[in-house]
Design a protein around this motif. Sequence first.
Motif, PDB file in Angstrom:
ATOM      1  N   CYS A 201      40.404  38.357  61.314  1.00 51.02           N
ATOM      2  CA  CYS A 201      39.522  37.686  62.260  1.00 51.02           C
ATOM      3  C   CYS A 201      39.881  38.190  63.652  1.00 51.02           C
ATOM      4  N   LYS A 202      38.979  37.976  64.604  1.00 49.68           N
ATOM      5  CA  LYS A 202      39.345  38.306  65.972  1.00 49.68           C
ATOM      6  C   LYS A 202      40.567  37.476  66.374  1.00 49.68           C
ATOM      7  N   PRO A 203      41.519  38.008  67.107  1.00 48.75           N
ATOM      8  CA  PRO A 203      41.517  39.316  67.773  1.00 48.75           C
ATOM      9  C   PRO A 203      42.163  40.440  66.976  1.00 48.75           C
ATOM     10  N   ASP A 204      42.285  40.327  65.648  1.00 54.58           N
ATOM     11  CA  ASP A 204      42.886  41.411  64.860  1.00 54.58           C
ATOM     12  C   ASP A 204      42.128  42.716  65.080  1.00 54.58           C
ATOM     13  N   LYS A 205      42.863  43.777  65.273  1.00 57.60           N
ATOM     14  CA  LYS A 205      42.253  45.098  65.425  1.00 57.60           C
ATOM     15  C   LYS A 205      41.402  45.445  64.201  1.00 57.60           C
ATOM     16  N   SER A 206      41.886  45.073  63.022  1.00 59.38           N
ATOM     17  CA  SER A 206      41.172  45.416  61.788  1.00 59.38           C
ATOM     18  C   SER A 206      39.795  44.769  61.723  1.00 59.38           C
ATOM     19  N   SER A 207      39.654  43.573  62.305  1.00 55.97           N
ATOM     20  CA  SER A 207      38.350  42.907  62.271  1.00 55.97           C
ATOM     21  C   SER A 207      37.338  43.652  63.140  1.00 55.97           C
ATOM     22  N   PHE A 208      37.778  44.114  64.303  1.00 56.06           N
ATOM     23  CA  PHE A 208      36.889  44.896  65.155  1.00 56.06           C
ATOM     24  C   PHE A 208      36.523  46.219  64.484  1.00 56.06           C
ATOM     25  N   GLU A 209      37.508  46.875  63.887  1.00 50.25           N
ATOM     26  CA  GLU A 209      37.246  48.156  63.235  1.00 50.25           C
ATOM     27  C   GLU A 209      36.276  47.990  62.071  1.00 50.25           C
ATOM     28  N   PHE A 210      36.374  46.882  61.350  1.00 48.53           N
ATOM     29  CA  PHE A 210      35.440  46.608  60.260  1.00 48.53           C
ATOM     30  C   PHE A 210      34.013  46.536  60.791  1.00 48.53           C
ATOM     31  N   VAL A 211      33.810  45.774  61.867  1.00 45.52           N
ATOM     32  CA  VAL A 211      32.468  45.615  62.437  1.00 45.52           C
ATOM     33  C   VAL A 211      31.952  46.938  62.990  1.00 45.52           C
ATOM     34  N   LEU A 212      32.784  47.656  63.732  1.00 43.38           N
ATOM     35  CA  LEU A 212      32.359  48.940  64.300  1.00 43.38           C
ATOM     36  C   LEU A 212      31.951  49.911  63.202  1.00 43.38           C
ATOM     37  N   ASN A 213      32.704  49.941  62.122  1.00 42.96           N
ATOM     38  CA  ASN A 213      32.371  50.826  61.010  1.00 42.96           C
ATOM     39  C   ASN A 213      31.043  50.439  60.363  1.00 42.96           C
ATOM     40  N   LYS A 214      30.823  49.132  60.199  1.00 39.82           N
ATOM     41  CA  LYS A 214      29.591  48.665  59.556  1.00 39.82           C
ATOM     42  C   LYS A 214      28.346  49.013  60.379  1.00 39.82           C
ATOM     43  N   VAL A 215      28.451  48.972  61.699  1.00 40.85           N
ATOM     44  CA  VAL A 215      27.274  49.233  62.537  1.00 40.85           C
ATOM     45  C   VAL A 215      27.247  50.673  63.046  1.00 40.85           C
ATOM     46  N   GLY A 216      28.254  51.471  62.684  1.00 41.04           N
ATOM     47  CA  GLY A 216      28.272  52.877  63.059  1.00 41.04           C
ATOM     48  C   GLY A 216      28.430  53.122  64.535  1.00 41.04           C
ATOM     49  N   ALA A 217      29.316  52.361  65.188  1.00 42.38           N
ATOM     50  CA  ALA A 217      29.489  52.489  66.635  1.00 42.38           C
ATOM     51  C   ALA A 217      30.919  52.896  66.973  1.00 42.38           C
ATOM     52  N   LEU A 218      31.053  53.669  68.046  1.00 42.94           N
ATOM     53  CA  LEU A 218      32.358  54.002  68.587  1.00 42.94           C
ATOM     54  C   LEU A 218      32.709  52.979  69.661  1.00 42.94           C
ATOM     55  N   PRO A 219      33.979  52.574  69.753  1.00 39.41           N
ATOM     56  CA  PRO A 219      34.339  51.537  70.734  1.00 39.41           C
ATOM     57  C   PRO A 219      33.992  51.905  72.162  1.00 39.41           C
ATOM     58  N   GLU A 220      34.150  53.173  72.526  1.00 38.88           N
ATOM     59  CA  GLU A 220      33.859  53.585  73.901  1.00 38.88           C
ATOM     60  C   GLU A 220      32.370  53.568  74.233  1.00 38.88           C
ATOM     61  N   GLN A 221      31.537  53.328  73.236  1.00 43.91           N
ATOM     62  CA  GLN A 221      30.097  53.213  73.449  1.00 43.91           C
ATOM     63  C   GLN A 221      29.627  51.770  73.329  1.00 43.91           C
ATOM     64  N   CYS A 222      30.578  50.834  73.344  1.00 45.01           N
ATOM     65  CA  CYS A 222      30.257  49.417  73.139  1.00 45.01           C
ATOM     66  C   CYS A 222      30.631  48.574  74.354  1.00 45.01           C
ATOM     67  N   ILE A 223      29.874  47.510  74.545  1.00 40.14           N
ATOM     68  CA  ILE A 223      30.224  46.437  75.472  1.00 40.14           C
ATOM     69  C   ILE A 223      30.505  45.199  74.639  1.00 40.14           C
ATOM     70  N   MET A 224      31.632  44.545  74.888  1.00 42.75           N
ATOM     71  CA  MET A 224      31.965  43.289  74.223  1.00 42.75           C
ATOM     72  C   MET A 224      31.739  42.152  75.197  1.00 42.75           C
ATOM     73  N   VAL A 225      30.912  41.177  74.804  1.00 43.22           N
ATOM     74  CA  VAL A 225      30.626  40.005  75.627  1.00 43.22           C
ATOM     75  C   VAL A 225      31.335  38.826  74.980  1.00 43.22           C
ATOM     76  N   GLU A 226      32.299  38.228  75.690  1.00 41.05           N
ATOM     77  CA  GLU A 226      33.229  37.265  75.090  1.00 41.05           C
ATOM     78  C   GLU A 226      33.630  36.190  76.086  1.00 41.05           C
ATOM     79  N   ASP A 227      34.051  35.042  75.562  1.00 39.17           N
ATOM     80  CA  ASP A 227      34.659  34.003  76.396  1.00 39.17           C
ATOM     81  C   ASP A 227      36.161  33.920  76.182  1.00 39.17           C
ATOM     82  N   SER A 228      36.670  34.528  75.118  1.00 41.93           N
ATOM     83  CA  SER A 228      38.083  34.426  74.749  1.00 41.93           C
ATOM     84  C   SER A 228      38.890  35.560  75.360  1.00 41.93           C
ATOM     85  N   MET A 229      39.964  35.232  76.048  1.00 43.75           N
ATOM     86  CA  MET A 229      40.825  36.256  76.622  1.00 43.75           C
ATOM     87  C   MET A 229      41.518  37.068  75.528  1.00 43.75           C
ATOM     88  N   LYS A 230      41.916  36.431  74.450  1.00 42.86           N
ATOM     89  CA  LYS A 230      42.553  37.161  73.359  1.00 42.86           C
ATOM     90  C   LYS A 230      41.626  38.244  72.820  1.00 42.86           C
TER      91      LYS A 230
END
Length: 300
Positions: A201-230
Amino acid sequence: MFRPTSFQCVIYRLFSTFSTSAKILAPASRATIMTITTIIFDVDDCLYDVGTGFTAHRNTDGATEFMVDNLHFPSKEAAQQLRDEYFLKYHSTAKGLSAAEEDGRLPPLPDGVSLQPGEKRFDPNELDKYWATNLDFSMLGGSLDQRSLDTFESLSRSSTQIVGFSNGPRLYVERVLKEIGLAQYFEPNKLFGVTDVLPHCKPDKSSFEFVLNKVGALPEQCIMVEDSMKNIRAAKSLGMKTILIMGKGRKQQALNKGASLAEATKVGDAPDDKDQAVDAAVETVAEIDTILKEWMVLSA
């Protein structure tokens, strides 16, 4: 000579009429245009305001009543204490209760009740169904304001991927999006609840990598909109741009009671726009239009 892509031109036209009052913490240069393919949105206290009181309701009565009814906690007070302890560590009630069972922290089964071999006491899908049907969604106040809806409508007509990624379980997240009028903007294969990414789950790195892989996105091409500092820090460490949603009244130190109660259930994770992981900060999702205009056309 630099020539913007058709996607970047579309984004400029879509956002050129928006105001520019939001605070942008990473000033942009007019020399370069950022390539953004994907915007990932958290849901709770991000797409709706923390001041609704809904999060406090979900993280107190919504969680503890489920724990008493389904996991046989002796009281709501005992349930709240354990829920808060594990939420502090995992930032997800579903993940926290899964971990609590692994640690042997759930109450004993009632007399005459037994489990089948391999059967778990806590099923995240049961919490999901419970929340989706029993929480008081009227606290959300219905559809979002027109400015927020216009932003999502504009994004949906561009080539930008709109992705939802929440530490809440899936059916619950779908219900929230329906209640606030955004369900149509999140395609099923681009919406992720914690039940889609467990055991992570967030903030685990693996959870972000799972989502990025599923949607075919590179992190440097993404904006994350969040309320959680973690979660902001985790996204930034992967190379994403970050927008922090602080909550209405935060900048004037004028949070309402609902926001204060919600933050009491998320100890140690209050928004901090001075944190180095924050690229931009606004009070509500309605204000992100100004950030998108700046970054997606006039990026640093």
